[in-house]
Design a protein around this motif. Sequence first.
Motif, PDB file in Angstrom:
ATOM      1  N   THR A 109      12.962   3.102 -15.870  1.00  0.00           N
ATOM      2  CA  THR A 109      12.302   4.246 -16.510  1.00  0.00           C
ATOM      3  C   THR A 109      11.146   3.568 -17.349  1.00  0.00           C
ATOM      4  O   THR A 109      10.032   4.141 -17.143  1.00  0.00           O
ATOM      5  CB  THR A 109      13.292   5.055 -17.196  1.00  0.00           C
ATOM      6  OG1 THR A 109      14.194   5.857 -16.319  1.00  0.00           O
ATOM      7  CG2 THR A 109      12.382   6.204 -17.954  1.00  0.00           C
ATOM      8  N   GLY A 110      11.417   2.696 -18.287  1.00  0.00           N
ATOM      9  CA  GLY A 110      10.649   2.092 -18.943  1.00  0.00           C
ATOM     10  C   GLY A 110       9.390   1.128 -18.129  1.00  0.00           C
ATOM     11  O   GLY A 110       8.375   0.997 -18.579  1.00  0.00           O
ATOM     12  N   MET A 111       9.624   0.949 -16.749  1.00  0.00           N
ATOM     13  CA  MET A 111       8.730   0.309 -16.058  1.00  0.00           C
ATOM     14  C   MET A 111       7.869   1.398 -15.086  1.00  0.00           C
ATOM     15  O   MET A 111       6.645   0.400 -14.498  1.00  0.00           O
ATOM     16  CB  MET A 111       9.281  -0.665 -14.895  1.00  0.00           C
ATOM     17  CG  MET A 111      10.201  -1.878 -15.426  1.00  0.00           C
ATOM     18  SD  MET A 111       9.159  -2.890 -16.775  1.00  0.00           S
ATOM     19  CE  MET A 111       8.193  -3.694 -15.698  1.00  0.00           C
ATOM     20  N   LEU A 112       8.269   2.475 -15.119  1.00  0.00           N
ATOM     21  CA  LEU A 112       7.398   3.345 -14.390  1.00  0.00           C
ATOM     22  C   LEU A 112       5.815   3.206 -14.815  1.00  0.00           C
ATOM     23  O   LEU A 112       5.494   3.542 -16.112  1.00  0.00           O
ATOM     24  CB  LEU A 112       7.668   4.724 -14.466  1.00  0.00           C
ATOM     25  CG  LEU A 112       9.052   5.061 -13.705  1.00  0.00           C
ATOM     26  CD1 LEU A 112       9.979   6.378 -14.354  1.00  0.00           C
ATOM     27  CD2 LEU A 112       8.938   5.311 -12.358  1.00  0.00           C
ATOM     28  N   GLY A 113       4.792   3.389 -13.920  1.00  0.00           N
ATOM     29  CA  GLY A 113       3.436   3.393 -14.073  1.00  0.00           C
ATOM     30  C   GLY A 113       2.949   2.045 -14.558  1.00  0.00           C
ATOM     31  O   GLY A 113       1.776   1.864 -14.516  1.00  0.00           O
ATOM     32  N   ASN A 114       3.833   1.064 -14.486  1.00  0.00           N
ATOM     33  CA  ASN A 114       3.321  -0.327 -15.199  1.00  0.00           C
ATOM     34  C   ASN A 114       2.291  -0.794 -13.802  1.00  0.00           C
ATOM     35  O   ASN A 114       2.575  -1.007 -12.422  1.00  0.00           O
ATOM     36  CB  ASN A 114       4.573  -1.300 -15.120  1.00  0.00           C
ATOM     37  CG  ASN A 114       4.100  -2.639 -15.751  1.00  0.00           C
ATOM     38  OD1 ASN A 114       3.459  -3.521 -14.865  1.00  0.00           O
ATOM     39  ND2 ASN A 114       4.413  -2.902 -16.913  1.00  0.00           N
ATOM     40  N   PRO A 115       1.216  -1.154 -14.212  1.00  0.00           N
ATOM     41  CA  PRO A 115       0.281  -1.593 -12.998  1.00  0.00           C
ATOM     42  C   PRO A 115       0.660  -2.909 -12.531  1.00  0.00           C
ATOM     43  O   PRO A 115      -0.096  -3.413 -11.613  1.00  0.00           O
ATOM     44  CB  PRO A 115      -1.161  -1.790 -14.199  1.00  0.00           C
ATOM     45  CG  PRO A 115      -0.679  -1.924 -15.607  1.00  0.00           C
ATOM     46  CD  PRO A 115       0.663  -1.441 -15.575  1.00  0.00           C
ATOM     47  N   HIS A 116       1.359  -3.579 -13.146  1.00  0.00           N
ATOM     48  CA  HIS A 116       1.635  -4.954 -12.411  1.00  0.00           C
ATOM     49  C   HIS A 116       3.037  -5.120 -11.783  1.00  0.00           C
ATOM     50  O   HIS A 116       3.337  -6.309 -10.835  1.00  0.00           O
ATOM     51  CB  HIS A 116       1.816  -5.984 -13.457  1.00  0.00           C
ATOM     52  CG  HIS A 116       0.657  -6.276 -14.668  1.00  0.00           C
ATOM     53  ND1 HIS A 116      -0.519  -6.542 -14.047  1.00  0.00           N
ATOM     54  CD2 HIS A 116       0.433  -5.563 -16.020  1.00  0.00           C
ATOM     55  CE1 HIS A 116      -1.460  -6.327 -15.257  1.00  0.00           C
ATOM     56  NE2 HIS A 116      -0.668  -5.824 -16.234  1.00  0.00           N
ATOM     57  N   LEU A 117       3.776  -3.919 -11.538  1.00  0.00           N
ATOM     58  CA  LEU A 117       4.930  -3.959 -10.819  1.00  0.00           C
ATOM     59  C   LEU A 117       4.562  -3.401  -9.354  1.00  0.00           C
ATOM     60  O   LEU A 117       4.529  -2.098  -9.700  1.00  0.00           O
ATOM     61  CB  LEU A 117       6.127  -3.417 -11.536  1.00  0.00           C
ATOM     62  CG  LEU A 117       7.501  -3.427 -10.991  1.00  0.00           C
ATOM     63  CD1 LEU A 117       7.977  -4.710 -10.847  1.00  0.00           C
ATOM     64  CD2 LEU A 117       8.673  -2.679 -11.812  1.00  0.00           C
ATOM     65  N   ASP A 118       4.679  -3.667  -8.317  1.00  0.00           N
ATOM     66  CA  ASP A 118       4.789  -2.991  -7.092  1.00  0.00           C
ATOM     67  C   ASP A 118       6.242  -2.247  -6.507  1.00  0.00           C
ATOM     68  O   ASP A 118       5.599  -1.655  -5.695  1.00  0.00           O
ATOM     69  CB  ASP A 118       4.141  -3.959  -6.011  1.00  0.00           C
ATOM     70  CG  ASP A 118       2.830  -4.507  -6.574  1.00  0.00           C
ATOM     71  OD1 ASP A 118       1.932  -3.972  -7.034  1.00  0.00           O
ATOM     72  OD2 ASP A 118       2.920  -5.779  -6.432  1.00  0.00           O
ATOM     73  N   GLY A 119       7.040  -2.592  -7.133  1.00  0.00           N
ATOM     74  CA  GLY A 119       8.129  -1.986  -6.511  1.00  0.00           C
ATOM     75  C   GLY A 119       9.612  -2.630  -7.075  1.00  0.00           C
ATOM     76  O   GLY A 119       9.652  -3.283  -7.925  1.00  0.00           O
ATOM     77  N   ILE A 120      10.688  -2.185  -6.252  1.00  0.00           N
ATOM     78  CA  ILE A 120      11.790  -2.406  -6.529  1.00  0.00           C
ATOM     79  C   ILE A 120      12.835  -2.825  -5.276  1.00  0.00           C
ATOM     80  O   ILE A 120      12.541  -2.673  -4.385  1.00  0.00           O
ATOM     81  CB  ILE A 120      12.587  -1.106  -6.887  1.00  0.00           C
ATOM     82  CG1 ILE A 120      11.951  -0.194  -7.678  1.00  0.00           C
ATOM     83  CG2 ILE A 120      14.117  -1.478  -7.628  1.00  0.00           C
ATOM     84  CD1 ILE A 120      12.418   1.244  -8.054  1.00  0.00           C
ATOM     85  N   GLU A 133       0.812  -1.142   0.007  1.00  0.00           N
ATOM     86  CA  GLU A 133      -0.007  -0.127   0.100  1.00  0.00           C
ATOM     87  C   GLU A 133       1.009   1.216   0.039  1.00  0.00           C
ATOM     88  O   GLU A 133       1.527   1.426   0.875  1.00  0.00           O
ATOM     89  CB  GLU A 133      -0.874   0.119   1.188  1.00  0.00           C
ATOM     90  CG  GLU A 133      -1.830   1.180   1.110  1.00  0.00           C
ATOM     91  CD  GLU A 133      -2.894   1.018   2.177  1.00  0.00           C
ATOM     92  OE1 GLU A 133      -3.297   1.895   2.952  1.00  0.00           O
ATOM     93  OE2 GLU A 133      -3.592  -0.177   2.303  1.00  0.00           O
ATOM     94  N   GLY A 134       0.831   1.830  -1.197  1.00  0.00           N
ATOM     95  CA  GLY A 134       1.617   3.157  -1.254  1.00  0.00           C
ATOM     96  C   GLY A 134       3.216   2.686  -1.190  1.00  0.00           C
ATOM     97  O   GLY A 134       3.640   1.762  -1.983  1.00  0.00           O
TER      98      GLY A 134
END
Length: 621
Positions: free
Chosen positions: A405-416, A171-172
């Motif tokens: 950078t190319g993963m920013l905003g991807n709905p399926h990726l929650d974090g790093i 969450e966030g």
Amino acid sequence: MMPYSCRLVALSLHLITLMASVSVGQAEIRQVKQWHPLEVAFNGPATCEQAADNPFTNYRLLVEFKGQSGQAADQSVLVRGFYAADGNAAETSADAGNVWKVVFAPDLVGKWTYHAKLSYGRDIALDPNPSTGTPVPLRVADGSFEVLPAVSDESTPAVRDFRQRGRIVVEGHHFRFANQGPYWLKGGTDSPENLLAYEDFDGTFRVSAEASDGEAQASEELHRYQPHVGDWRSGDPVWQGGRGKGLIGGINYLASQGMNSAYFLTMNIGGDGKDVWPFVQPDNFERFDCSKLDQWEIVFRHMQRQGLLMHVVTQETENETLFDGGDTGRIRQLYLLELIARFAHHPALVWNLGEENGPAHWTPVGQTTAQRQAMAAFVKRRDPYGHPVVIHSHATPQSKDELLTGMLGNPHLDGIGFQVAERKQVHSEIIRWHRLSSQAGKQWLIGMDEIGQWHTGVKPDADDPQHDTIRRYVLWGGLMAGAAGVEWYFGAKYPSNDLTCDDWRTRARLWQLTRQALDFFRQIPYWEMRPEQKLLKNSEGYCLAQLGKTYAIYLPDTDDKARVALDLTEAGGQFRCQWFDPLQGGPLQSGARTQLSGGRVQELGQPPHHPEQDWVVLVRQ
């Protein structure tokens, strides 16, 4: 050559398929607690791991679970099953049998029913459409059970068992227990990354101990975790008459030190260590080792009971194109689906799409952004529980720009899973990527999961007794930037490193420092706080603030603490000022000033003692 048992099974398979039936043991599974695993075994077609008609590709067990409750919406969950040999392979090392299983962990309290469907067809295991394939008759395909509430007391920190607390979600920028449960910070071990290269697991060996530049040198032997055998306790799990005590004891030790997460690879073929894979052999990716995976599951269940989150790293940079050239094609799907079917029921689990994902100078061929996006989407769509999905970065800011950078905003990726080479950059890099992800519309959680440089990482206590720069720049620098937690990487050029560590006591002081930091953060609403460096005057430290309410300030040992001030000009009222010792932990203490007034810049005063060391100040209304 096909094993003799497999040859016999293959010859009679077409006959046995027509006689398939199911055994559900309903008397034993009539009741189950919320979030606890419910295992249902079905007697289906007799086959084996090496059968010509591959049971891992040409059969698919799907079980639909339906829950009903008077206080919540009904649920319907479709869960994959898996081929389980004789159903007791962890103990028997069987590679053949007629048992198929499903494991389900229900969220909803109340009455549940299930309906199982076993289907046959070429590569049907990869087909998500439940209506395809030739049905394999099951004499008893239906059952029911009742889910009882899990007993949980969040006011008692000693409650570690994740099965008592619920599923971990994102969450966030932080982890949280589902259904508006409490927020949660992780702290644990990143090493050894080849945790599962354990001599007590069936079918486990090292292909080669040869190391590439930039990685640790594996030993000739697999892990034994012998120093932790004494940490195994009566009643803890083992298999085959006493195997597993070293690793089970190691989990006990980490939990006893307040650690709550462990990072590990499930496949390092062609990478560091070359000693972990779920397959029968490391050169055949279509055949899974039933007994090895059952033994992994014994360890994973103990991790959950002891409160250690499973940070499951599915590949590493050296082998990210091994399956399907990097695509989420037939082989990668089969691999991920087996992991999901066998292990996704665990409530505290994070899927990591790959360690150091992307091209590097030592592995110039890596996955593309499109391939990462496809893998993230596949895991999210096929995991019935929706566990967090993250990806592990390379170490430099430039490599993060190229990868993320190319993963920013991807709905399926929650974090790093963050890797940082220069520890002084941890704080600013986390803040930057939090900002970028928020601007892109999908906030990322960031775990500070590997600190460089690769040859040093976190040294043993004997070489760095107080872990001064780790403590300042990574532990406190990361958490004060809003990181979701830390996991510690052991440098390749030091004893007990990222591939060879068998004794977690070599970093006993590190666990203590980490536990003390987590204890402090449990006292503040960190999930509502943001880095506010501009409010901190005359200091090289960090400020995390919930404006007008709570301010946490880390002051390094280089500060002249008598000059450090906090800007409260935009805040009103009176604030209490207390001090926390990051070296010794313990309760909050009083310093020279115990009260601060809003509406002005206020000096914090001197700490309770030892002004030359680092301190944490808590200022709150």
